[in-house]
Write a protein that holds these residues in place. Structure first.
Motif, mmCIF file in Angstrom:
data_model
loop_
_atom_site.group_PDB
_atom_site.id
_atom_site.type_symbol
_atom_site.label_atom_id
_atom_site.label_comp_id
_atom_site.label_asym_id
_atom_site.label_seq_id
_atom_site.Cartn_x
_atom_site.Cartn_y
_atom_site.Cartn_z
ATOM 1 N N MET A 1 -19.985 -0.978 -4.122
ATOM 2 C CA MET A 1 -19.589 -2.189 -3.391
ATOM 3 C C MET A 1 -18.699 -3.071 -4.252
ATOM 4 S SD MET A 1 -23.237 -2.998 -1.519
ATOM 5 C CE MET A 1 -22.677 -4.527 -0.775
ATOM 6 N N VAL A 2 -19.049 -3.199 -5.536
ATOM 7 C CA VAL A 2 -18.212 -3.990 -6.452
ATOM 8 C C VAL A 2 -16.836 -3.353 -6.588
ATOM 9 C CG1 VAL A 2 -17.970 -4.761 -8.838
ATOM 10 C CG2 VAL A 2 -20.182 -4.944 -7.701
ATOM 11 N N LEU A 3 -16.807 -2.019 -6.684
ATOM 12 C CA LEU A 3 -15.522 -1.324 -6.778
ATOM 13 C C LEU A 3 -14.712 -1.520 -5.510
ATOM 14 C CD1 LEU A 3 -13.616 0.593 -8.265
ATOM 15 C CD2 LEU A 3 -14.886 2.514 -7.262
ATOM 16 N N GLY A 4 -15.371 -1.457 -4.340
ATOM 17 C CA GLY A 4 -14.663 -1.677 -3.079
ATOM 18 C C GLY A 4 -14.059 -3.070 -3.010
ATOM 19 N N LEU A 5 -14.818 -4.085 -3.447
ATOM 20 C CA LEU A 5 -14.288 -5.454 -3.474
ATOM 21 C C LEU A 5 -13.129 -5.567 -4.447
ATOM 22 C CD1 LEU A 5 -17.549 -7.601 -3.354
ATOM 23 C CD2 LEU A 5 -15.795 -7.445 -1.590
ATOM 24 N N PHE A 6 -13.249 -4.901 -5.595
ATOM 25 C CA PHE A 6 -12.183 -4.960 -6.593
ATOM 26 C C PHE A 6 -10.904 -4.314 -6.067
ATOM 27 C CE2 PHE A 6 -9.911 -2.946 -10.148
ATOM 28 C CZ PHE A 6 -9.612 -4.068 -10.917
ATOM 29 N N LEU A 7 -11.032 -3.151 -5.425
ATOM 30 C CA LEU A 7 -9.849 -2.487 -4.870
ATOM 31 C C LEU A 7 -9.231 -3.303 -3.740
ATOM 32 C CD1 LEU A 7 -11.075 1.221 -4.791
ATOM 33 C CD2 LEU A 7 -9.524 0.154 -6.437
ATOM 34 N N ALA A 8 -10.080 -3.921 -2.900
ATOM 35 C CA ALA A 8 -9.556 -4.764 -1.824
ATOM 36 C C ALA A 8 -8.836 -5.984 -2.386
ATOM 37 C CB ALA A 8 -10.697 -5.197 -0.904
ATOM 38 N N PHE A 9 -9.396 -6.566 -3.451
ATOM 39 C CA PHE A 9 -8.731 -7.703 -4.086
ATOM 40 C C PHE A 9 -7.393 -7.285 -4.682
ATOM 41 C CE2 PHE A 9 -7.824 -10.152 -7.945
ATOM 42 C CZ PHE A 9 -7.783 -11.437 -7.427
ATOM 43 N N GLY A 10 -7.361 -6.113 -5.333
ATOM 44 C CA GLY A 10 -6.100 -5.624 -5.888
ATOM 45 C C GLY A 10 -5.074 -5.350 -4.810
ATOM 46 N N PHE A 11 -5.534 -4.799 -3.668
ATOM 47 C CA PHE A 11 -4.625 -4.551 -2.549
ATOM 48 C C PHE A 11 -4.058 -5.861 -2.023
ATOM 49 C CE2 PHE A 11 -3.868 -4.081 2.023
ATOM 50 C CZ PHE A 11 -2.973 -3.021 2.021
ATOM 51 N N ASN A 12 -4.926 -6.878 -1.864
ATOM 52 C CA ASN A 12 -4.451 -8.194 -1.405
ATOM 53 C C ASN A 12 -3.493 -8.815 -2.405
ATOM 54 O OD1 ASN A 12 -5.997 -8.061 0.927
ATOM 55 N ND2 ASN A 12 -7.723 -9.168 0.050
ATOM 56 N N ARG A 13 -3.763 -8.592 -3.680
ATOM 57 C CA ARG A 13 -2.963 -9.255 -4.718
ATOM 58 C C ARG A 13 -1.564 -8.652 -4.832
ATOM 59 N NH1 ARG A 13 0.123 -10.938 -7.589
ATOM 60 N NH2 ARG A 13 -0.048 -11.908 -9.654
ATOM 61 N N TYR A 14 -1.465 -7.334 -4.701
ATOM 62 C CA TYR A 14 -0.192 -6.693 -5.001
ATOM 63 C C TYR A 14 0.530 -6.128 -3.783
ATOM 64 C CZ TYR A 14 -1.678 -7.082 -9.851
ATOM 65 O OH TYR A 14 -2.073 -7.570 -11.055
ATOM 66 N N SER A 15 -0.076 -6.174 -2.624
ATOM 67 C CA SER A 15 0.644 -5.712 -1.436
ATOM 68 C C SER A 15 1.620 -6.784 -0.963
ATOM 69 C CB SER A 15 -0.344 -5.371 -0.312
ATOM 70 O OG SER A 15 -1.092 -6.512 0.046
ATOM 71 N N THR A 16 2.679 -6.341 -0.308
ATOM 72 C CA THR A 16 3.714 -7.256 0.169
ATOM 73 C C THR A 16 3.219 -8.049 1.368
ATOM 74 O OG1 THR A 16 5.421 -5.703 -0.565
ATOM 75 C CG2 THR A 16 6.076 -7.415 0.999
ATOM 76 N N SER A 17 3.400 -9.363 1.318
ATOM 77 C CA SER A 17 2.972 -10.216 2.420
ATOM 78 C C SER A 17 3.940 -10.069 3.597
ATOM 79 C CB SER A 17 2.919 -11.683 1.981
ATOM 80 O OG SER A 17 1.956 -11.864 0.964
ATOM 81 N N ILE A 18 3.387 -9.951 4.788
ATOM 82 C CA ILE A 18 4.163 -9.807 6.015
ATOM 83 C C ILE A 18 3.990 -11.081 6.842
ATOM 84 C CG2 ILE A 18 4.577 -8.436 8.076
ATOM 85 C CD1 ILE A 18 5.160 -6.954 5.499
ATOM 86 N N TYR A 19 5.128 -11.664 7.252
ATOM 87 C CA TYR A 19 5.103 -12.901 8.026
ATOM 88 C C TYR A 19 5.586 -12.619 9.452
ATOM 89 C CZ TYR A 19 4.633 -15.208 3.509
ATOM 90 O OH TYR A 19 4.191 -15.604 2.279
#
Length: 817
Positions: free
Chosen positions: A44-62
Motif C-alpha cells: 500500500m505504501v508503494l502504491g501511494l508512492f508510485l501514485a504520488f510520483g505519477f502525479n508529480r511527474y506526469s504532464t498536467s492536462i487542462y
C-alpha cells in the motif's frame, strides 16, 4: 468439545461417515490475510508512492472551453406558402447537428491550424519529463513544406554558442510527408542520418526528406531543446478528434466547445481561431450571393457601356451636323411617351435575362452562382424565397460534404430538400419567362403605335428623336445597373454572421488530469488488492495441507488434535522438556484417549501416514513418552522395517529388533531396549530384511503382540506409511486406536483421499487424524479449542517454559476476550 468425535457406544455403525458442510469462516479468512500484514502495508505504501510520483511527474492536462450561439433565421417572405404543399423541409432553420458537424469538420480544423502555424512543436527538457513550449520561443524553425519532410519523429538541439548548435536525432520514428500526396505518408526505407552534427543558426539544413533552418531568438549556450515536425493534415485530424462540441442542453441552441491540452494558451488560441474561421466561412457564404450579383451586373454593364458611348456620340454628331438641339413640343410629348415605354421594356428585358440565366444555372447545377432576384429588381416574393432557400441549401451542402459522406443522413436530407426546391424554382422560373415575354410583346405593340405618330414629324426632328431615344434607353439602363451594383456592394458590406461567439476560449485554473486524489486512491487500492490477490492465488494453487479447518473438511474421520512445531533439534521433547508447548499438545492427545479407548486398562496405539517425512515416528515416540510420564508401563515398537528411524532418535544401535524375532527363534524379550526412562522401553525394527511385508503378516507376529500386551500397559506401533506399503493395512486390526499423521506445509492435499479410502473401502475403524508440525497460522486459534496455538498453546501466560510472542493483533483480541 471435539468436533465430529464418534460415539463409542455406537459400534454397530461406521462412526466416521460424518456429513460436513462447506462453510467459509470469515474470521479465519481475515486472519489468514492479516498474517501477511507487513507485505500488504508495504504494498500500500508503494502504491501511494508510485501514485504520488505519477502525479508529480506526469504532464498536467487542462480543459479549454468556449461557447457559440447558433441563431435561427426568420423564414423568408413567402416560405409559408410551401408548408401546405408538403415542403416543410424548405423552411429556413438552423440544424444544431449540422453546425456541430461543421465545427468538427476537417476543413475548418485545417484552416485554423494553417492560420496558427502549428507545424513545429518545441519542447524543453526537464529532469524527468519534457514540457512543450508555445510562447516566447527560444528558437524558431522555418520549414520548407513545398518539399518532402520528416514528420512524427524528434530532433534534439543543444546550443553551443550564439552562432552554432549541435543537432541530433532523438526519436527516429519518422514518416515521410509528401506535399503532392499530403494524406498518405510512408516510412523511410533507410535509417535517417544527418550529414554533420554541428550547424550554424540561419543555415539551411537539407537532406533527402527534410529542409529547414533554425534561427536563434533568446536561447543561451548549453540550453537543450527538442522539436518535431507535423504536417497540417495530421494536425487538423488530431485537433478534429480532440475537439468536443455539444449543446449545453437539449433545448438550447448554444454550443459548447472544449479541448483538453497540456498547453493552455495553445488550446485557447486554437479554439478562438476555429470560431473565427467558422464565422468567417459563414460570412463568405453570405457574401457569395452579393458577389454573384455584382458579377452578373458587371457582365451587363460591359455590354451596355459600349452602346451608351456609341449612341451618345451619334446623338452629338447629328446635333452638330444639323444644328438641331431640342425637339418641338409635339416631339417632346411623343419622346416622353416612348421614353417611359422603352425604360419599362429595358427593365423587363433585364428581368428576362435574369430568368434565362437562372434557368441555365438550374439546368447546369450551378446553384451556388444564383443571383438574388431582389437585387436585379424582381419583386416576386415567392421567387425571392425560393432562390434564397436554394442558395442556403447549396452553402449548407458544401459545408456538410466537407465533413460527411454522400450517404450520411444529413447530406441525403439536404439533397432531397434541394431537389424539391429546385423543382419548385424551375416551375416558377418557366412561368416567369412566359409572363415576361408576353409583357415585352405588349410593350412592343405600344411602342409601334406611338412610332406611327413619329412619322408625322419632320424628318430632321424624326431623326433627332431616334438618336435621342436610343441614347436615353442606354443611359437609363446604365444608371439602373449602376444603382443595383451599388445596392449589392452595400449589402455585401453590411452582411454579418447570424451566429455569434458568446464566450472566447478560456482555460480552467486546475488541471483535469492527472486526477491527483483519484490516483492516490487507486494507488492505495491497488496496493491493497495486489498482495491480497497474490495471497489468494498462492493459496488456491497451493497443493500442501496448511489449514486445519480445510483438512478437517476433507477427511471423513475426526481431526483429533494438532502437534506444534518442535523448534529444537531434540526428537524427545516430552522426556527432555516436559513443560514445552509441544509436550502439552501430546498431553492433550493423551487426554483424548480417555474418550476414544472406552476406559481400557491396556491400550495399543498405531501411527501411520501417507508418505515418509510427515512425522509419524516423532509423534509415536513422544506419544509413548507422554504415557511413560504418567507411570504407565509403555513400549514403542518400530514396525517400519524398510526405513527405520527410532534408533537414531534414542542413540541406539539397530543391531537387533522386531525383524530379528520374526526371522529367527529369538524371543522378543531379548530385543527390548531401554529408552532411559524407567517406564519406557523400545523394540527397534532391527536390520532391514529382504521380505518385510511377509514377516509382519506371520502368525508369529500376532503371538508376539499378544504377549507384549500382557507385559505392558501401553503399546505404540510406529508403522510404515500406508500410502507406500501394503502391510500397514493388516496391522490396523491389532490396534485399539489408529492415528493417521499429516504434516502442515508438507503433506499433499491429495493424501487425504488415501485415508478416506481406508475408511470407505478398507473397512478400517477407530482411526483418527493428527496434524503435525503446525506452524502456519491460518486463523486465530484455528477455532478448535485444543492443540496448538490456543488455550495452552502459543503464548500460555506463563504455563510453559517456552514463551511465544503473539502478533499484536492476537494480543489485542485476547485482551478484548
Amino acid at each position: 468439545m471435539y468436533p465430529n468425535t464418534p460415539n463409542p457406544s455406537n459400534s454397530g455403525q461406521n462412526p466416521f461417515m460424518v456429513q460436513k458442510e462447506d462453510e467459509i469462516d470469515l474470521k479465519i479468512l481475515l486472519f489468514n490475510y492479516l498474517q501477511y500484514w507487513p507485505l500488504i502495508l508495504a504494498s500500500m505504501v508503494l502504491g501511494l508512492f508510485l501514485a504520488f510520483g505519477f502525479n508529480r511527474y506526469s504532464t498536467s492536462i487542462y480543459k479549454v472551453e468556449s461557447s457559440v450561439l447558433v441563431e435561427d433565421e426568420e423564414p423568408a417572405l413567402g416560405m409559408d406558402l410551401f408548408e401546405s404543399a408538403g415542403f416543410s423541409g424548405l423552411q429556413s432553420k438552423s440544424n444544431i447537428e449540422n453546425e456541430i458537424g461543421i465545427l468538427k469538420s476537417f476543413s475548418l480544423a485545417e484552416e485554423a491550424v494553417s492560420e496558427l502555424n502549428l507545424n513545429v512543436q518545441y519542447y524543453e527538457e526537464g529532469f524527468i519529463t519534457t514540457n512543450q513550449i508555445y510562447q516566447k520561443l527560444p528558437i524558431v524553425l522555418t520549414v520548407d513544406w513545398n518539399q518532402s519532410q520528416l514528420v512524427g519523429g524528434g530532433f534534439r538541439l543543444e546550443v553551443i554558442d550564439e552562432n552554432s548548435f549541435e543537432l541530433s536525432i532523438e526519436d527516429d520514428e519518422f514518416k515521410i510527408y509528401n506535399p503532392d500526396d499530403p494524406f498518405y505518408k510512408i516510412l523511410p526505407e533507410e535509417e535517417i542520418t544527418l550529414e554533420k552534427s554541428v550547424y550554424s543558426f540561419g543555415e539551411q539544413i537539407k537532406g533527402d526528406f527534410f529542409s529547414f533552418k533554425v534561427d536563434l531568438i533568446s536561447a543561451v549556450p548549453e540550453d537543450v531543446f527538442q522539436f518535431s515536425l507535423a504536417d497540417t493534415p495530421t494536425l487538423a485530424l488530431k485537433y478534429k478528434e480532440e475537439l468536443a462540441v455539444a449543446p449545453i442542453n437539449k433545448q438550447a441552441s448554444i454550443l459548447s466547445l472544449s479541448l483538453e491540452t497540456p498547453v493552455r494558451k495553445l488550446g485557447e488560441d486554437y479554439i478562438n481561431k476555429l470560431m473565427e474561421m467558422y464565422l468567417q466561412r459563414e460570412l463568405e457564404e453570405k457574401n457569395l450571393a452579393s458577389e454573384n450579383t455584382v458579377k452578373f451586373i458587371n457582365q451587363q454593364l460591359s455590354g451596355i457601356s459600349d452602346s451608351l458611348t456609341f449612341s451618345e456620340n451619334k446623338l452629338q454628331q447629328y446635333r452638330t451636323e444639323n444644328k438641331v438641339f431640342n425637339l418641338s413640343e409635339e416631339g417632346s410629348v411623343i419622346f416622353e411617351r416612348l421614353q417611359e415605354l422603352e425604360k419599362e421594356k429595358a427593365q423587363t428585358e433585364i428581368n428576362l435575362k435574369y430568368y434565362q440565366t437562372l434557368s441555365e444555372y438550374l439546368e447546369n447545377n450551378q446553384a451556388g452562382e444564383i443571383v438574388a432576384p431582389s437585387i436585379v429588381g424582381v419583386t416576386d416574393p415567392l421567387l425571392n424565397s425560393l432562390v434564397e432557400r436554394m442558395s442556403e441549401l447549396q452553402a449548407e451542402r458544401i459545408r456538410l460534404t466537407s465533413n460527411f459522406t454522400e450517404q450520411s443522413p444529413a447530406v441525403r436530407e439536404n439533397a432531397n430538400t434541394m431537389q424539391n426546391t429546385a423543382k419548385a424554382l424551375k416551375e416558377n422560373v418557366t412561368s416567369a419567362i412566359a409572363n415576361t415575354n408576353n409583357l415585352i410583346a405588349d410593350l412592343n405593340n405600344q411602342i409601334r403605335m406611338i412610332e406611327r405618330d413619329v412619322n408625322s414629324l419632320p424628318e430632321t426632328e424624326r431623326n433627332l428623336l431616334g438618336y435621342q431615344r436610343q441614347f436615353t434607353i442606354n443611359e437609363n439602363i446604365y444608371i439602373y445597373l449602376l444603382q443595383k451594383k451599388a445596392e449589392a456592394e452595400i449589402t455585401k458590406a453590411s452582411n454579418m454572421p447570424k451566429n455569434a461567439i458568446l464566450d472566447f476560449a478560456k482555460s480552467g485554473q486546475e488541471p483535469v488530469a492527472p486526477k491527483r486524489s483519484l490516483n492516490l486512491l487507486i494507488g492505495l487500492i491497488l496496493g491493497l488488492i495486489l498482495p491480497i490477490g497474490f495471497i489468494t492465488i498462492k493459496d488456491f494453487l497451493n497443493t500442501k495441507i496448511e489449514d486445519p479447518k480445510e483438512l478437517e473438511n476433507q477427511i471423513k474421520v475426526p481431526l483429533i488434535g494438532m502437534v506444534g512445531r518442535n523448534n529444537s533439534e531434540d526428537a524427545l521433547p516430552v522426556l527432555n522438556n516436559p513443560r514445552s508447548t509441544v509436550t502439552e499438545s501430546f498431553r492433550s492427545l493423551r487426554a483424548d484417549m480417555t474418550y476414544l479407548s472406552q476406559q481400557k486398562e491396556n491400550l495399543t496405539i498405531l501411527f501411520t501416514s501417507s508418505i515418509s517425512g510427515e512425522g509419524k515416528t516423532f509423534v509415536s515416540i513422544n506419544m509413548a513418552s507422554v504415557y511413560a510420564l504418567m507411570g504407565k508401563k509403555t513400549i514403542l515398537i518400530g514396525l517400519d522395517l524398510r526405513k527405520p528411524k527410532i534408533a537414531e532418535d534414542f542413540d541406539l544401535a539397530n543391531d537387533k529388533g522386531m525383524s530379528t524375532c520374526l526371522s529367527s527363534n529369538t524371543p522378543w524379550q531379548s530385543v527390548v531396549k531401554t529408552s532411559g526412562h524407567p517406564d519406557f522401553d523400545v523394540i527397534l525394527s532391527g536390520p532391514i530384511p529382504p521380505n518385510p511385508a511377509e514377516l509382519l503378516l506371520q502368525e508369529k507376529f500376532t503371538t508376539i503382540v499378544d504377549e507384549i500386551k500382557e507385559a505392558y500397559d501401553v503399546i505404540v506401533f510406529d508403522c510404515p506409511p500406508v500410502g507406500l506399503v501394503s502391510e500397514t493395512k493388516e496391522l490396523f486390526a491389532l490396534a485399539d486406536i489408529s492415528f493417521y499423521v499429516f504434516r502442515q506445509g508438507y503433506s499433499m492435499k491429495g493424501n487425504t483421499q488415501i485415508l478416506n479410502n481406508l475408511v470407505e473401502k478398507g473397512g478400517v475403524s477407530k482411526i483418527y487424524g493428527i496434524l503435525n508440525d503446525v506452524h502456519i497460522d491460518k486463523g486465530y486459534g484455528y477455532g478448535y479449542g485444543y492443540g496448538y496455538g490456543y488455550g495452552y498453546g502459543g503464548n500460555s501466560y506463563g504455563y510453559h517454559e517456552e514463551e511465544v510472542q503473539l502478533p499484536w493483533w492476537k494480543r489485542a483480541l485476547r485482551r478484548k476476550n
